[in-house]
Design an enzyme around this catalytic site. Structure first.
Site, PDB file in Angstrom:
ATOM      1  N   GLY A 259       3.735   7.112  24.877  1.00 11.77           N
ATOM      2  CA  GLY A 259       2.682   6.108  24.805  1.00 11.77           C
ATOM      3  C   GLY A 259       1.924   5.879  26.091  1.00 11.77           C
ATOM      4  O   GLY A 259       1.225   4.877  26.227  1.00 11.77           O
ATOM      5  N   PRO A 302       5.921  12.174  26.019  1.00 10.39           N
ATOM      6  CA  PRO A 302       4.463  12.078  26.189  1.00 10.39           C
ATOM      7  C   PRO A 302       3.745  13.198  25.442  1.00 10.39           C
ATOM      8  O   PRO A 302       4.175  14.354  25.462  1.00 10.39           O
ATOM      9  CB  PRO A 302       4.285  12.233  27.706  1.00 10.39           C
ATOM     10  CG  PRO A 302       5.427  13.104  28.108  1.00 10.39           C
ATOM     11  CD  PRO A 302       6.576  12.753  27.195  1.00 10.39           C
ATOM     12  N   GLY A 303       2.676  12.872  24.780  1.00  7.64           N
ATOM     13  CA  GLY A 303       1.852  13.884  24.117  1.00  7.64           C
ATOM     14  C   GLY A 303       0.413  13.746  24.536  1.00  7.64           C
ATOM     15  O   GLY A 303      -0.179  14.630  25.157  1.00  7.64           O
ATOM     16  N   ARG A 304      -0.175  12.596  24.211  1.00 10.54           N
ATOM     17  CA  ARG A 304      -1.565  12.324  24.549  1.00 10.54           C
ATOM     18  C   ARG A 304      -1.813  12.477  26.053  1.00 10.54           C
ATOM     19  O   ARG A 304      -2.825  13.023  26.477  1.00 10.54           O
ATOM     20  CB  ARG A 304      -1.915  10.895  24.125  1.00 10.54           C
ATOM     21  CG  ARG A 304      -3.329  10.458  24.449  1.00 10.54           C
ATOM     22  CD  ARG A 304      -3.426   8.932  24.518  1.00 10.54           C
ATOM     23  NE  ARG A 304      -2.798   8.275  23.392  1.00 10.54           N
ATOM     24  CZ  ARG A 304      -3.453   7.764  22.362  1.00 10.54           C
ATOM     25  NH1 ARG A 304      -4.757   7.815  22.305  1.00 10.54           N
ATOM     26  NH2 ARG A 304      -2.803   7.168  21.381  1.00 10.54           N
ATOM     27  N   ARG A 345     -10.941   9.132  15.468  1.00  8.25           N
ATOM     28  CA  ARG A 345     -10.370   8.002  16.201  1.00  8.25           C
ATOM     29  C   ARG A 345     -11.375   6.863  16.392  1.00  8.25           C
ATOM     30  O   ARG A 345     -10.987   5.700  16.445  1.00  8.25           O
ATOM     31  CB  ARG A 345      -9.845   8.460  17.563  1.00  8.25           C
ATOM     32  CG  ARG A 345      -8.618   9.352  17.478  1.00  8.25           C
ATOM     33  CD  ARG A 345      -8.003   9.591  18.854  1.00  8.25           C
ATOM     34  NE  ARG A 345      -7.415   8.373  19.382  1.00  8.25           N
ATOM     35  CZ  ARG A 345      -7.953   7.641  20.352  1.00  8.25           C
ATOM     36  NH1 ARG A 345      -9.113   7.992  20.907  1.00  8.25           N
ATOM     37  NH2 ARG A 345      -7.343   6.548  20.781  1.00  8.25           N
ATOM     38  N   TYR A 349      -9.878   3.562  15.027  1.00 10.27           N
ATOM     39  CA  TYR A 349      -9.326   2.655  16.027  1.00 10.27           C
ATOM     40  C   TYR A 349     -10.377   1.970  16.891  1.00 10.27           C
ATOM     41  O   TYR A 349     -10.025   1.224  17.810  1.00 10.27           O
ATOM     42  CB  TYR A 349      -8.391   3.419  16.984  1.00 10.27           C
ATOM     43  CG  TYR A 349      -7.305   4.207  16.330  1.00 10.27           C
ATOM     44  CD1 TYR A 349      -6.513   3.661  15.329  1.00 10.27           C
ATOM     45  CD2 TYR A 349      -7.039   5.515  16.729  1.00 10.27           C
ATOM     46  CE1 TYR A 349      -5.497   4.393  14.738  1.00 10.27           C
ATOM     47  CE2 TYR A 349      -6.019   6.258  16.151  1.00 10.27           C
ATOM     48  CZ  TYR A 349      -5.254   5.693  15.160  1.00 10.27           C
ATOM     49  OH  TYR A 349      -4.252   6.415  14.584  1.00 10.27           O
ATOM     50  N   CYS A 376     -21.540  11.943   5.454  1.00 12.02           N
ATOM     51  CA  CYS A 376     -22.216  10.979   4.590  1.00 12.02           C
ATOM     52  C   CYS A 376     -21.518   9.622   4.671  1.00 12.02           C
ATOM     53  O   CYS A 376     -21.007   9.093   3.679  1.00 12.02           O
ATOM     54  CB  CYS A 376     -22.228  11.507   3.161  1.00 12.02           C
ATOM     55  SG  CYS A 376     -23.316  10.594   2.056  1.00 12.02           S
ATOM     56  N   GLU A 377     -21.462   9.068   5.882  1.00  9.60           N
ATOM     57  CA  GLU A 377     -20.849   7.766   6.145  1.00  9.60           C
ATOM     58  C   GLU A 377     -21.609   7.111   7.286  1.00  9.60           C
ATOM     59  O   GLU A 377     -21.821   7.740   8.339  1.00  9.60           O
ATOM     60  CB  GLU A 377     -19.381   7.917   6.572  1.00  9.60           C
ATOM     61  CG  GLU A 377     -18.463   8.515   5.529  1.00  9.60           C
ATOM     62  CD  GLU A 377     -18.133   7.544   4.409  1.00  9.60           C
ATOM     63  OE1 GLU A 377     -18.340   6.333   4.597  1.00  9.60           O
ATOM     64  OE2 GLU A 377     -17.664   8.010   3.354  1.00  9.60           O
ATOM     65  N   TYR A 406      -5.418  14.419  19.393  1.00  9.63           N
ATOM     66  CA  TYR A 406      -5.771  13.753  18.134  1.00  9.63           C
ATOM     67  C   TYR A 406      -7.185  14.068  17.649  1.00  9.63           C
ATOM     68  O   TYR A 406      -7.697  13.342  16.797  1.00  9.63           O
ATOM     69  CB  TYR A 406      -5.569  12.238  18.246  1.00  9.63           C
ATOM     70  CG  TYR A 406      -4.160  11.880  18.624  1.00  9.63           C
ATOM     71  CD1 TYR A 406      -3.108  12.237  17.790  1.00  9.63           C
ATOM     72  CD2 TYR A 406      -3.876  11.232  19.809  1.00  9.63           C
ATOM     73  CE1 TYR A 406      -1.802  11.943  18.136  1.00  9.63           C
ATOM     74  CE2 TYR A 406      -2.570  10.929  20.167  1.00  9.63           C
ATOM     75  CZ  TYR A 406      -1.538  11.287  19.316  1.00  9.63           C
ATOM     76  OH  TYR A 406      -0.243  10.999  19.671  1.00  9.63           O
TER      77      TYR A 406
END
Length: 450
Positions: A259, A302-304, A345, A349, A376-377, A406
């Protein structure tokens, strides 16, 4: 705030040529776009790997100062390809996976099975069976149901499952509600406060076919405060001591998850892994002094913080138009050839990003802009607010920073859009990690009438 400092949002080898064109890994992004098309995920291999090695070194050194160990497991959900799994193994990390597909990619990359941790709140029988057959190092059990199911599968296969129990510690950390994973009202883990975690430890210890190795927690994402990890460590080691008092068994492993925050916009703050390692090691030592017992083998995930800063997304601009605002001002809308299908994201988020023209220099004044996709949003926004040149035009290349994590891993085929490739660059060379999807790929999934 200790361990926090402003960071550049661009990869370590990011540079600008005399003509203003951006390069990463020694390669002009215009050349990458010509060869691989856009949208395109570009990963700075040297940056990504140096971040991985830094985490491994800092945490090993910080815990060694206390006579202890700390392993680093790369959180593969951030970005995974078999080559990335190979890099993590070469650089001394293990890997954690959260599905059967991620498990197969890690194995395909040569990651030793005993260096793989399988996560997930609802693992299928097939996923658990494959993990047992492969001999993964840890299976993180997330419920009483899973303890029972895994025990049965392990006995049927004649295997022993090494397990960690995932604990919901009640420490609230991270940003958006959906990435805070340690409050009580959510799907992951077993509650410390309610006694469910202690009950699950007893059940896992008693279950035939299971080897209870320890406890695991993950308190959230984009965490800037080491204090959150300190509080989590105190609660986890308190639980470990309570289980030892109840059972006479001292759990040999504790995993504090990941995180660690990164910077997504210029001037934003990021958690410094060197400082975080020292302070977390000191916090564990203090918690252990209070709770009692010997040092467990520690681990983090840890990844991000490894993949995110090392990657950018390169788009080609299509339509540019000006829209009047209620306050009398104006916003420039810059539509690119990707969008929420390659970076959800922002819409999920409210994430913020930095973006710049990548293919040329501009002397036009910067104006308030919004980078949007082609879906189309109306919520298909890549970068909500950014200053871009007023002469931004169709055909320009636009780069969005800090998208190594991500983006591709959460990409979709919404509107039947093809997912972009991932290309690693370094020392003037490029290699495709994940190829671009084709129309043949898309049509191969469709069952035609007749």
């Amino acid at each position: 705030m200790a361990g926090v400092e402003p960071r550049s949002v661009w990869p370590a080898t990011h540079a600008r040529g005399d003509d203003g064109a951006m390069s990463v890994g020694g390669i002009d992004v215009r050349d990458l776009a010509r060869e691989h098309g856009t949208p395109l995920f570009v990963v700075d291999e040297n940056d990504l790997r140096s971040r991985a090695r830094a985490f491994a070194t800092h945490f090993a050194d910080a815990f060694a100062a206390h006579g202890a160990t700390c392993d680093v497991y790369y959180a593969s959900k951030a970005l995974l390809a078999s080559r990335i799994a190979a890099w993590m193994h070469e650089d001394g990390l293990g890997i954690d996976v959260a599905s059967g597909g991620e498990l197969e990619l890690a194995l395909r990359g040569g990651m030793p099975a005993d260096r793989i941790t399988l996560h997930g709140n609802n693992k299928s029988d097939a996923e658990l069976t494959r993990a047992l057959e492969a001999g993964v190092g840890h299976i993180v059990v997330d419920s009483m149901t899973e303890i029972e199911v895994l025990s049965g599968l392990a006995q049927a296969l004649g295997r022993t499952a090494p397990v960690l129990v995932r604990v919901t510690t009640g420490v609230h950390a991270g940003g958006h509600e959906y990435i805070a994973t340690s409050h009580e009202d959510q799907k992951f883990g077993l509650s410390l406060a309610s006694g469910a975690a202690l009950e699950a430890l007893g059940a896992a210890h008693a279950a035939p076919g299971l080897e209870l190795r320890g406890i695991h927690t993950h308190i959230g994402s984009q965490i800037l405060s080491v204090e959150a990890f300190r509080e989590s460590a105190e609660r986890m080691l308190g639980l470990r001591a309570a289980f030892a008092a109840q059972s006479g068994v001292e759990l040999p492993e504790v995993d504090l998850g990941g995180g660690y925050a990164i910077a997504y916009t210029d001037g934003a703050e990021a958690l410094d892994p060197a400082v975080a390692a020292r302070e977390i090691a000191d916090a564990v030592a203090a918690a252990l002094a209070t709770a009692g017992g010997s040092w467990p083998a520690m681990s983090i995930e840890p990844g991000r913080a490894i993949a995110g800063p090392a990657g950018i997304t390169v788009y080609e601009v299509g339509v540019v138009k000006r829209v009047a605002l209620d306050d009398g001002g104006e916003r420039q809308y810059v539509a690119v050839d990707g969008g929420m299908s390659d970076n959800p994201r922002t819409i999920m988020y409210g994430a913020e990003y930095s973006a710049e023209l990548a293919g040329r220099v501009s002397h036009s004044p910067a104006v308030l802009s919004r980078v949007v996709g082609k879906h189309c949003e109306s919520g298909d926004i890549v970068v909500r607010d950014v200053e871009l040149p007023a002469d931004t035009a169709r055909g320009d290349l636009l780069a969005v920073a800090a998208t190594g994590a991500y983006g591709r891993s959460m990409a979709s085929n919404y509107n039947a859009i093809l997912r972009p490739p991932v290309v690693a660059v370094g020392d003037g060379a490029a290699q495709v990690l994940i190829r671009r999807e084709t129309l043949d790929d898309l049509l191969s999934w469709d069952v035609a009438p007749g």
